[in-house]
Design an enzyme around this catalytic site. Structure first.
Site, PDB file in Angstrom:
ATOM      1  N   CYS A  31     -29.509 -16.393   1.398  1.00 21.02           N
ATOM      2  CA  CYS A  31     -30.757 -15.865   0.845  1.00 21.02           C
ATOM      3  C   CYS A  31     -31.034 -16.415  -0.549  1.00 21.02           C
ATOM      4  O   CYS A  31     -32.127 -16.900  -0.836  1.00 21.02           O
ATOM      5  CB  CYS A  31     -30.697 -14.338   0.811  1.00 21.02           C
ATOM      6  SG  CYS A  31     -32.121 -13.621   0.009  1.00 21.02           S
ATOM      7  N   LYS A  81     -37.200 -20.386  -0.907  1.00 24.42           N
ATOM      8  CA  LYS A  81     -38.357 -20.528   0.000  1.00 24.42           C
ATOM      9  C   LYS A  81     -39.587 -19.844  -0.578  1.00 24.42           C
ATOM     10  O   LYS A  81     -40.675 -20.415  -0.618  1.00 24.42           O
ATOM     11  CB  LYS A  81     -37.978 -19.943   1.362  1.00 24.42           C
ATOM     12  CG  LYS A  81     -39.015 -19.987   2.464  1.00 24.42           C
ATOM     13  CD  LYS A  81     -40.008 -18.870   2.467  1.00 24.42           C
ATOM     14  CE  LYS A  81     -39.454 -17.479   2.407  1.00 24.42           C
ATOM     15  NZ  LYS A  81     -38.767 -17.028   3.613  1.00 24.42           N
ATOM     16  N   GLU A  90     -42.984 -21.010   8.234  1.00 22.68           N
ATOM     17  CA  GLU A  90     -43.023 -20.933   6.766  1.00 22.68           C
ATOM     18  C   GLU A  90     -43.038 -22.333   6.154  1.00 22.68           C
ATOM     19  O   GLU A  90     -43.846 -22.636   5.262  1.00 22.68           O
ATOM     20  CB  GLU A  90     -41.830 -20.124   6.251  1.00 22.68           C
ATOM     21  CG  GLU A  90     -41.948 -18.653   6.625  1.00 22.68           C
ATOM     22  CD  GLU A  90     -40.819 -17.767   6.103  1.00 22.68           C
ATOM     23  OE1 GLU A  90     -41.015 -16.556   6.037  1.00 22.68           O
ATOM     24  OE2 GLU A  90     -39.728 -18.293   5.770  1.00 22.68           O
ATOM     25  N   HIS A 113     -60.761   1.127  -3.530  1.00 23.21           N
ATOM     26  CA  HIS A 113     -61.819   0.156  -3.273  1.00 23.21           C
ATOM     27  C   HIS A 113     -62.106  -0.669  -4.523  1.00 23.21           C
ATOM     28  O   HIS A 113     -62.141  -0.105  -5.613  1.00 23.21           O
ATOM     29  CB  HIS A 113     -63.082   0.907  -2.841  1.00 23.21           C
ATOM     30  CG  HIS A 113     -64.198   0.007  -2.443  1.00 23.21           C
ATOM     31  ND1 HIS A 113     -64.170  -0.750  -1.278  1.00 23.21           N
ATOM     32  CD2 HIS A 113     -65.363  -0.283  -3.075  1.00 23.21           C
ATOM     33  CE1 HIS A 113     -65.291  -1.459  -1.206  1.00 23.21           C
ATOM     34  NE2 HIS A 113     -66.025  -1.196  -2.278  1.00 23.21           N
ATOM     35  N   CYS A 160     -34.293 -17.213   1.522  1.00 27.03           N
ATOM     36  CA  CYS A 160     -35.452 -16.401   1.095  1.00 27.03           C
ATOM     37  C   CYS A 160     -35.954 -16.720  -0.311  1.00 27.03           C
ATOM     38  O   CYS A 160     -37.159 -16.870  -0.529  1.00 27.03           O
ATOM     39  CB  CYS A 160     -35.097 -14.919   1.109  1.00 27.03           C
ATOM     40  SG  CYS A 160     -33.846 -14.414   2.270  1.00 27.03           S
ATOM     41  N   GLU A 218     -57.179  -1.181   1.755  1.00 24.90           N
ATOM     42  CA  GLU A 218     -57.971  -0.010   2.148  1.00 24.90           C
ATOM     43  C   GLU A 218     -58.311  -0.030   3.639  1.00 24.90           C
ATOM     44  O   GLU A 218     -58.587   1.006   4.229  1.00 24.90           O
ATOM     45  CB  GLU A 218     -59.240   0.106   1.300  1.00 24.90           C
ATOM     46  CG  GLU A 218     -60.286  -0.962   1.557  1.00 24.90           C
ATOM     47  CD  GLU A 218     -61.541  -0.773   0.681  1.00 24.90           C
ATOM     48  OE1 GLU A 218     -62.019   0.351   0.577  1.00 24.90           O
ATOM     49  OE2 GLU A 218     -62.006  -1.787   0.110  1.00 24.90           O
ATOM     50  N   TYR A 273     -39.631 -18.128  12.323  1.00 25.75           N
ATOM     51  CA  TYR A 273     -39.873 -17.866  10.897  1.00 25.75           C
ATOM     52  C   TYR A 273     -39.869 -19.158  10.089  1.00 25.75           C
ATOM     53  O   TYR A 273     -40.811 -19.467   9.364  1.00 25.75           O
ATOM     54  CB  TYR A 273     -38.740 -17.001  10.327  1.00 25.75           C
ATOM     55  CG  TYR A 273     -38.762 -15.544  10.663  1.00 25.75           C
ATOM     56  CD1 TYR A 273     -39.215 -14.614   9.740  1.00 25.75           C
ATOM     57  CD2 TYR A 273     -38.272 -15.082  11.875  1.00 25.75           C
ATOM     58  CE1 TYR A 273     -39.192 -13.263  10.018  1.00 25.75           C
ATOM     59  CE2 TYR A 273     -38.246 -13.724  12.164  1.00 25.75           C
ATOM     60  CZ  TYR A 273     -38.709 -12.823  11.229  1.00 25.75           C
ATOM     61  OH  TYR A 273     -38.685 -11.489  11.505  1.00 25.75           O
TER      62      TYR A 273
HETATM   63  P1  NDP Z   1     -36.247 -17.871  14.894  1.00 28.12           P
HETATM   64  O1  NDP Z   1     -35.326 -17.051  15.704  1.00 28.12           O
HETATM   65  O2  NDP Z   1     -37.285 -17.195  14.090  1.00 28.12           O
HETATM   66  O3  NDP Z   1     -36.996 -18.895  15.840  1.00 28.12           O
HETATM   67  C1  NDP Z   1     -36.281 -19.815  16.586  1.00 28.12           C
HETATM   68  C2  NDP Z   1     -37.229 -20.762  17.253  1.00 28.12           C
HETATM   69  O4  NDP Z   1     -36.510 -21.829  17.797  1.00 28.12           O
HETATM   70  C3  NDP Z   1     -38.031 -20.121  18.366  1.00 28.12           C
HETATM   71  O5  NDP Z   1     -39.328 -20.635  18.353  1.00 28.12           O
HETATM   72  C4  NDP Z   1     -37.274 -20.538  19.623  1.00 28.12           C
HETATM   73  O6  NDP Z   1     -38.119 -20.807  20.704  1.00 28.12           O
HETATM   74  C5  NDP Z   1     -36.668 -21.878  19.209  1.00 28.12           C
HETATM   75  N1  NDP Z   1     -35.342 -22.079  19.762  1.00 28.12           N
HETATM   76  C6  NDP Z   1     -34.334 -21.193  19.826  1.00 28.12           C
HETATM   77  N2  NDP Z   1     -33.244 -21.757  20.370  1.00 28.12           N
HETATM   78  C7  NDP Z   1     -33.568 -23.033  20.656  1.00 28.12           C
HETATM   79  C8  NDP Z   1     -32.869 -24.111  21.251  1.00 28.12           C
HETATM   80  N3  NDP Z   1     -31.628 -23.966  21.679  1.00 28.12           N
HETATM   81  N4  NDP Z   1     -33.523 -25.294  21.373  1.00 28.12           N
HETATM   82  C9  NDP Z   1     -34.795 -25.416  20.953  1.00 28.12           C
HETATM   83  N5  NDP Z   1     -35.507 -24.431  20.411  1.00 28.12           N
HETATM   84  C10 NDP Z   1     -34.894 -23.249  20.264  1.00 28.12           C
HETATM   85  O7  NDP Z   1     -35.300 -18.820  14.021  1.00 28.12           O
HETATM   86  P2  NDP Z   1     -35.461 -19.511  12.593  1.00 28.12           P
HETATM   87  O8  NDP Z   1     -34.506 -20.651  12.627  1.00 28.12           O
HETATM   88  O9  NDP Z   1     -36.880 -19.772  12.270  1.00 28.12           O
HETATM   89  O10 NDP Z   1     -34.910 -18.400  11.601  1.00 28.12           O
HETATM   90  C11 NDP Z   1     -33.604 -17.867  11.807  1.00 28.12           C
HETATM   91  C12 NDP Z   1     -33.561 -16.419  11.404  1.00 28.12           C
HETATM   92  O11 NDP Z   1     -33.572 -16.327   9.993  1.00 28.12           O
HETATM   93  C13 NDP Z   1     -34.756 -15.597  11.868  1.00 28.12           C
HETATM   94  O12 NDP Z   1     -34.562 -15.071  13.145  1.00 28.12           O
HETATM   95  C14 NDP Z   1     -34.863 -14.538  10.826  1.00 28.12           C
HETATM   96  O13 NDP Z   1     -34.084 -13.450  11.214  1.00 28.12           O
HETATM   97  C15 NDP Z   1     -34.284 -15.184   9.580  1.00 28.12           C
HETATM   98  N6  NDP Z   1     -35.359 -15.589   8.660  1.00 28.12           N
HETATM   99  C16 NDP Z   1     -36.156 -14.616   8.131  1.00 28.12           C
HETATM  100  C17 NDP Z   1     -37.188 -14.950   7.271  1.00 28.12           C
HETATM  101  C18 NDP Z   1     -38.045 -13.869   6.719  1.00 28.12           C
HETATM  102  O14 NDP Z   1     -37.642 -12.710   6.748  1.00 28.12           O
HETATM  103  N7  NDP Z   1     -39.245 -14.175   6.205  1.00 28.12           N
HETATM  104  C19 NDP Z   1     -37.447 -16.329   6.889  1.00 28.12           C
HETATM  105  C20 NDP Z   1     -36.574 -17.276   7.514  1.00 28.12           C
HETATM  106  C21 NDP Z   1     -35.575 -16.905   8.366  1.00 28.12           C
HETATM  107  P3  NDP Z   1     -38.674 -19.700  21.710  1.00 28.12           P
HETATM  108  O15 NDP Z   1     -39.074 -18.499  20.928  1.00 28.12           O
HETATM  109  O16 NDP Z   1     -39.818 -20.373  22.355  1.00 28.12           O
HETATM  110  O17 NDP Z   1     -37.566 -19.400  22.637  1.00 28.12           O
END
Ligand code: NDP
Length: 451
Positions: A45, A53, A184, A440, A50, A445, A180
């Site tokens: 983080c 980012k 982002e 407002h 976080c 709101e 995510y």
């Molecule tokens: P996410 O879980 O958000 O998304 C993963 C993405 O990758 C999905 O679109 C999924 O596709 C795809 N995917 C998953 N496995 C594979 C694979 N084996 N091959 C190809 N594509 C795949 O992961 P992120 O990496 O974006 O983030 C990781 C975690 O970090 C998040 O789950 C979140 O908990 C945390 N995070 C939180 C943030 C915040 O609070 N603002 C910011 C950044 C990270 P599909 O859905 O189509 O299956």
């Protein structure tokens, strides 16, 4: 409390958000605590997640603000963007935060070992230097790392870890994933002038969020010039002589990018911890299995945060660390973390924020629901001439008027959601919102004006 049979009462492996909180609180309860970190104190983080980012998100916002400023009467000549300057300012602040994390632990008397630690026997930890220490309890808080799909040339791809340290903003970047991190960073790089392409294995982005918000983000992202390739996988990435990357995605022609970034989820960091030496049980995603008190199947070994793959969010890891330390070392009764109704946000452009059930989930779970919606153009966007609309949704249980979900995509949605989430967690009703006078003019709101 002190059990002199062991060198320490608690040994924490991994000094990220969860490990820091647990170590500090345990020490505050009088435990003799040591913690090991092989990389930088602060964890994902603070060091490469976080915090940096969000700083880049702030930096990226100026791109649109400077354009929008014109309709508010401002003339800005000679504007330009210096990535290296932003990158270095961000890293400087990360250094400062890392120092603060170390100081906090020092101030609480936590012994820090800046090296790798491995469990080598019951209650025994061996450090990379060869030093062996013993502890009554061991806490694993080693987090997770980016998942790297297996394809030819994946060594040429970066992850979010490297994105913070680039020498320059890529002219063309391909981001794999639709979650995510992909959304982002798509927003960030797009505002900095990159041509951004997102490639995902399905045709769904941000799967866990309400469908209407996902559609809105997709539509706005497309309008901003972000390209999406759905239902595709990598065939190969080849590095060319000029340093660019030749990419072949299934169902697409070969294309050239300057960077390929993988954001396809994160996997628990369990390798080399010696878990097999003491028989710690793992789940099918490689996560450490724990009970509601974050205890593993081994009596004296606990785990918190992303390594347990419950909810991969910093504030959750912090709560798990706190609950562990209070429960094991504090004077009160043991307690566990409530993992329900956790608010979350995606810092995309514009951001999304949500708490509780989506419309689809609520229909499945509750049957009879009421959905209230506000689809509005923020005042700032109207003056700026920016044709970008916000969307708020409120999901209400028809049986008792209780609000079971709030979903927003609009400027400042995460800031507004933090307060709205209290109301949902407190099981307030739609009537409670209706009874609250609006502030407002604000965007927030809309929450109390939904009809
Ligand atoms: P996410 O879980 O958000 O998304 C993963 C993405 O990758 C999905 O679109 C999924 O596709 C795809 N995917 C998953 N496995 C594979 C694979 N084996 N091959 C190809 N594509 C795949 O992961 P992120 O990496 O974006 O983030 C990781 C975690 O970090 C998040 O789950 C979140 O908990 C945390 N995070 C939180 C943030 C915040 O609070 N603002 C910011 C950044 C990270 P599909 O859905 O189509 O299956």
């Amino acid at each position: 409390m002190a059990d002199t049979q062991y060198d320490f009462d608690l040994f924490t492996i991994g000094i990220g958000s969860g490990g820091t909180r647990a170590s500090r609180i345990a020490a505050g309860h009088g435990a003799r605590v040591a913690a090991a970190e092989e990389y930088r104190v602060g964890g994902t983080c603070v060091i490469r997640g976080c915090v940096p980012k969000k700083m880049l998100v702030y930096g990226a916002h100026f791109a649109e603000d400077l354009v929008d400023a014109q309709n508010f009467g401002w003339t800005i000549e000679g504007k330009s963007f210096d990535w290296v300057k932003l990158r270095d300012h961000v890293q400087k602040d990360i250094d400062r935060l890392e120092g603060l994390y170390g100081e906090t632990l020092d101030n609480h008397g936590v012994t820090i070992f800046r090296e790798r630690a491995e469990i080598t026997g019951p209650h025994e930890i061996t450090l990379a230097s060869g030093k062996v220490v013993t502890a009554k309890y061991i806490l694993i808080a080693t987090g997770a790392r980016p998942h790297m799909p297996d394809f030819e040339g994946n060594e040429h791809a970066i992850t979010s870890n490297e994105a913070f340290h680039l020498d320059e903003v890529p002219k063309r970047i391909l981001i794999a994933g639709g979650g995510y991190i992909a959304n982002e960073f798509a927003g960030i790089f797009n505002e900095f002038g990159s041509k951004v392409t997102i490639a995902n294995r399905s045709d769904v982005i941000l799967r866990s969020y309400d469908a209407a918000l996902r559609d809105r983000l997709l539509q706005i992202s497309l309008t901003k010039g972000i390209e999406f390739c759905f239902n595709t996988e990598f065939e190969y990435v080849k590095k060319q002589e000029d340093g660019t990357l030749l990419v072949k995605l299934t169902g697409h022609e070969e294309r050239v990018f300057d960077q390929v970034m993988i954001a396809t989820g994160r996997v628990p960091n369990i390798e080399g911890l010696g878990l097999e030496n003491v028989g710690v049980e793992l789940g099918d995603r490689g996560q450490i299995k724990v009970d509601e008190f974050s205890k593993t199947n081994v009596d004296y070994i606990y785990a918190v945060g992303d390594v347990t793959d419950r909810v991969q969010l910093t504030p959750v890891a912090i709560r798990e660390g706190q609950a562990f330390a209070d429960s094991v070392f504090g004077p009160g009764e043991p307690y566990s973390v409530d993992h329900s109704c956790i608010p979350s946000a995606v810092f995309s452009h514009p951001p999304i924020a949500a708490v509780g059930m989506t419309e689809g989930e609520a229909r499945n779970h509750l049957g009879s629901i009421k959905v209230f919606q506000s689809d509005f153009r923020p005042m700032k966007n109207v003056v700026a001439g920016r044709n970008e609309r916000g969307l708020y949704k409120m999901i209400v249980d028809a049986a008792n008027d209780r609000i079971v979900g709030i979903h927003m995509i609009a400027p400042e949605a995460p800031e507004i959601m933090q307060a709205a989430a209290i109301a949902v967690k407190a099981k307030l009703t739609k009537a409670d919102f209706d009874a609250t006078v609006a502030i407002h003019p604000t965007m927030a709101e809309e929450l109390v004006l939904m009809k």
